[in-house]
Motif scaffolding. Structure first.
Motif, PDB file in Angstrom:
ATOM      1  N   GLN B 205      40.758 -15.331  -3.340  1.00 55.36           N
ATOM      2  CA  GLN B 205      39.423 -15.505  -2.770  1.00 55.36           C
ATOM      3  C   GLN B 205      38.450 -16.111  -3.788  1.00 55.36           C
ATOM      4  OE1 GLN B 205      38.281 -11.732  -1.031  1.00 55.36           O
ATOM      5  NE2 GLN B 205      36.207 -12.449  -0.594  1.00 55.36           N
ATOM      6  N   HIS B 206      38.589 -15.711  -5.060  1.00 50.46           N
ATOM      7  CA  HIS B 206      37.549 -16.029  -6.044  1.00 50.46           C
ATOM      8  C   HIS B 206      37.989 -16.993  -7.135  1.00 50.46           C
ATOM      9  CE1 HIS B 206      34.754 -13.199  -4.343  1.00 50.46           C
ATOM     10  NE2 HIS B 206      35.640 -12.218  -4.411  1.00 50.46           N
ATOM     11  N   ASP B 208      38.022 -20.144  -7.446  1.00 47.40           N
ATOM     12  CA  ASP B 208      37.114 -21.256  -7.757  1.00 47.40           C
ATOM     13  C   ASP B 208      35.916 -20.774  -8.570  1.00 47.40           C
ATOM     14  OD1 ASP B 208      38.807 -22.988  -6.389  1.00 47.40           O
ATOM     15  OD2 ASP B 208      37.812 -22.567  -4.471  1.00 47.40           O
ATOM     16  N   GLY B 209      35.373 -19.630  -8.180  1.00 48.08           N
ATOM     17  CA  GLY B 209      34.241 -19.075  -8.930  1.00 48.08           C
ATOM     18  C   GLY B 209      34.637 -18.721 -10.358  1.00 48.08           C
ATOM     19  N   LEU B 210      35.831 -18.186 -10.526  1.00 51.54           N
ATOM     20  CA  LEU B 210      36.319 -17.846 -11.867  1.00 51.54           C
ATOM     21  C   LEU B 210      36.449 -19.106 -12.715  1.00 51.54           C
ATOM     22  CD1 LEU B 210      39.026 -15.264 -10.737  1.00 51.54           C
ATOM     23  CD2 LEU B 210      37.072 -14.737 -12.212  1.00 51.54           C
ATOM     24  N   ALA B 212      34.864 -21.775 -12.334  1.00 47.10           N
ATOM     25  CA  ALA B 212      33.526 -22.338 -12.564  1.00 47.10           C
ATOM     26  C   ALA B 212      32.746 -21.528 -13.598  1.00 47.10           C
ATOM     27  CB  ALA B 212      32.753 -22.394 -11.247  1.00 47.10           C
ATOM     28  N   ASP B 214      31.767 -18.136 -13.406  1.00 46.56           N
ATOM     29  CA  ASP B 214      30.867 -17.097 -12.895  1.00 46.56           C
ATOM     30  C   ASP B 214      31.051 -15.802 -13.701  1.00 46.56           C
ATOM     31  OD1 ASP B 214      29.654 -16.140  -9.747  1.00 46.56           O
ATOM     32  OD2 ASP B 214      30.167 -14.686 -11.315  1.00 46.56           O
ATOM     33  N   GLU B 216      29.827 -12.697 -13.458  1.00 49.55           N
ATOM     34  CA  GLU B 216      30.111 -11.448 -12.739  1.00 49.55           C
ATOM     35  C   GLU B 216      31.585 -11.386 -12.349  1.00 49.55           C
ATOM     36  OE1 GLU B 216      28.168  -8.818 -11.968  1.00 49.55           O
ATOM     37  OE2 GLU B 216      26.358  -9.642 -12.926  1.00 49.55           O
ATOM     38  N   LEU B 217      32.083 -12.488 -11.809  1.00 51.19           N
ATOM     39  CA  LEU B 217      33.483 -12.526 -11.387  1.00 51.19           C
ATOM     40  C   LEU B 217      34.420 -12.396 -12.587  1.00 51.19           C
ATOM     41  CD1 LEU B 217      33.429 -15.374  -8.676  1.00 51.19           C
ATOM     42  CD2 LEU B 217      33.692 -12.904  -8.290  1.00 51.19           C
TER      43      LEU B 217
END
Lengths: 361, 361
Positions: B205-206, B208-210, B212, B214, B216-217
């Motif tokens: 799920q995450h 892409d955010g990782l 990028a 992020d 918090e992630l």
């Protein structure tokens, strides 16, 4: 005399037995039961290997343990990281896996180097000690100190690493030079001084028999020495306090060894002189009396051990060499001193002027 | 974001906390409370030191800890006994006593070498880990494995040695190359595969955010990864069984690293390809299905990680390199394979022909 004594060193999951007796090297089952994999490496030195290696090889062959040998040069000057590397190189070349067992056959140097190699090969493999000198039987047998010297200091690289078992064969003293037997007795006498006044008295009574190689007496001396060391180490495995009392005479002694060149003074000889210096300093503080100096000096002399440092060593040489002892914290030289016969303490609360007097004496 | 998470690794008297958050390096008290003596040595490398060393030095200076620095060359090829010796030489030359603390500032190599030096200097001094890469935060932070490579095998010399604390500053990823962040994610994905199907889903799920960056992630991913590793290590500190599942993909991966030359393939990249090989072999045994291969492959690809070994590597090269893995016992190559998503086992009971098929695939 098969197994005469068995002493269990109680260190929780790292506990292990010490077997003491004559002709234990030929007892296949003794070593077999402590080997858990299918291969072993015997590490020895050029002096001991010709005398005893064949017996160990025979034992290993008879119970079908694949085994290799590595023979180190004999002497404290070979207690180096390079020697450790040579053991690891061989283990890898001969494809020893992490269930392999390293067997140290020899004196303290062999035990320290092989034990250290065992502690770091694949982050730790099994280790069996077969100490063949009196010194190593009463010193390295207990406590798991392994390691090597660095040009800037003795035992500066190492690990606490307990063996699977220790096989202390009194029979190996048959081939031990008298000078080395005496050097081992220095450590035996140390145990009396720091922990057991009765044992000190027993040594005064039996020193001649011990020097003459009486097996019963020697087995008894090894047993009591190991018991005392075990009692101390069980209370303080990683030397955060009490354990340091085992170093009576060692801070001075290490300085003597370092300045005179490792191997010229035997470790036990340097410790003997160092103990007399510690006794001198303890007397200067009024903690013990002259009588203990006289008794200690007489006992050491009967064992043909030195009771004073080399005359050519200056106080400055002592102070410089003692400054890099591992016990030191925050720049103060810590020393083991005697409170009475059978009782020692580690302290940096001594009078520095009195230390200078001892060094100059 | 000050301390975002604190995770306590429960290993009895060797327990320690891991602090996870942004800008932890500047928090003097955090590091201060885990230094017990009055001096420290910061070990870093030529890449990380210019970025973060000053902050640590400032912290140490502000609480009056005498400190020295040693900057190693950057790279797996410098994870050697020689590097360990250079640390010990400096400690002795600068007279660090056994209450000194070694602080490792950098990635896995710095942590492994400095931690190993800490474990053997004077038979063990305090050690603080400040891992600056994602890989080292989720891998070396937990478990106390330290060590160096030998020309004949990776991590063949080392010790189990737990730190006083780990300070995992997510902020250090700001300067981490994208390729290294991705390589770290390979190990993060591994934790999902071997232990936690839900975490694997969360990563899908995450991812892409990782990638990028992020915070918090990333903090969450580091926390969960360390928690999983801690749970495994707490059950089996010295890798007598369960702990080996953490090596999913590593036996194949180490072979890739060794044959391709350490440093050409990043560790995480080799592990990614190795995990796909372990998945392939698990499928050939009918233990998991093609769907898990597809999900794993897709997830690794989104992180720009390899999903197959280098085409030029032959099965023979794999077998030879894998033969000296530490997990092997009695000549059999042990492998970590998957039973289902979130469950792994270590075994030598696989079909050797199927292994050859995997290597040839």
């Amino acid at each position: 005399m098969p197994i005469k004594h068995q002493l269990d060193v109680a260190l929780g999951e790292r506990s292990y037995p010490i077997y003491i007796g004559r002709d234990l090297l030929g007892q296949t089952q003794l070593i077999r039961q402590h080997i858990h994999g299918s291969s072993a490496l015997v590490v020895s030195n050029t002096t001991v290997a010709p005398l005893y290696l064949a017996r160990i090889q025979q034992s290993l062959a008879s119970c079908e343990i694949r085994h290799d040998e590595l023979i180190l040069e004999d002497g404290e000057q070979y207690k180096t990281l390079a020697a450790t590397e040579s053991i690891i190189d061989l283990l890898l070349r001969k494809r020893h896996d992490r269930r392999s067992t390293i067997i140290a056959l020899g004196g303290g140097v062999v035990g320290d180097v092989a034990g250290f190699a065992a502690s770091i090969y694949q982050r730790g493999v099994n280790f069996i000690q077969v100490p063949t000198t009196l010194l190593s039987q009463v010193d390295s047998s207990v406590g798991g100190k392994t390691g090597v010297n660095h040009p800037l200091g003795k035992n500066m690289i190492g690990a606490f690493y307990q063996p699977q078992c220790v096989i202390a064969d009194i029979g190996s003293f048959d081939t031990l030079p008298a000078r080395e037997l005496a050097a081992g007795l220095a450590e035996v006498i140390k145990y009396g001084l720091i922990y057991d006044a009765d044992f000190f008295g027993w040594l005064e009574q039996h020193i001649d028999g011990l020097l003459a190689g009486d097996s019963e007496l020697l087995a008894q001396a090894v047993l009591i020495s190991c018991q005392i060391k075990a009692r101390v180490v069980e209370q303080d495995e990683r030397e955060s306090g009490l354990r340091a009392i085992l170093n009576l005479g060692h801070t001075f002694g290490h300085a003597i060894e370092a300045v005179m060149g490792y191997g010229n003074w035997l470790h036990g000889e340097a410790v003997a002189a160092g103990m007399m210096m510690a006794i001198d300093l303890s007397i200067r503080h009024g903690w013990i009396d002259e009588q203990l100096r006289a008794r200690s000096s007489a006992l050491l002399q009967r064992a043909a051990l030195p009771t004073a440092p080399p005359v050519e060593m200056t106080p400055q040489q002592f102070l410089e060499a003692m400054a890099i002892d591992k016990k030191n914290v925050g720049g103060r030289i810590k020393l083991v001193l005697l409170r009475e016969l059978g009782s020692a303490c580690i302290t940096d609360e001594y009078d520095h002027d009195k230390l200078l007097q001892t060094l100059a004496a």
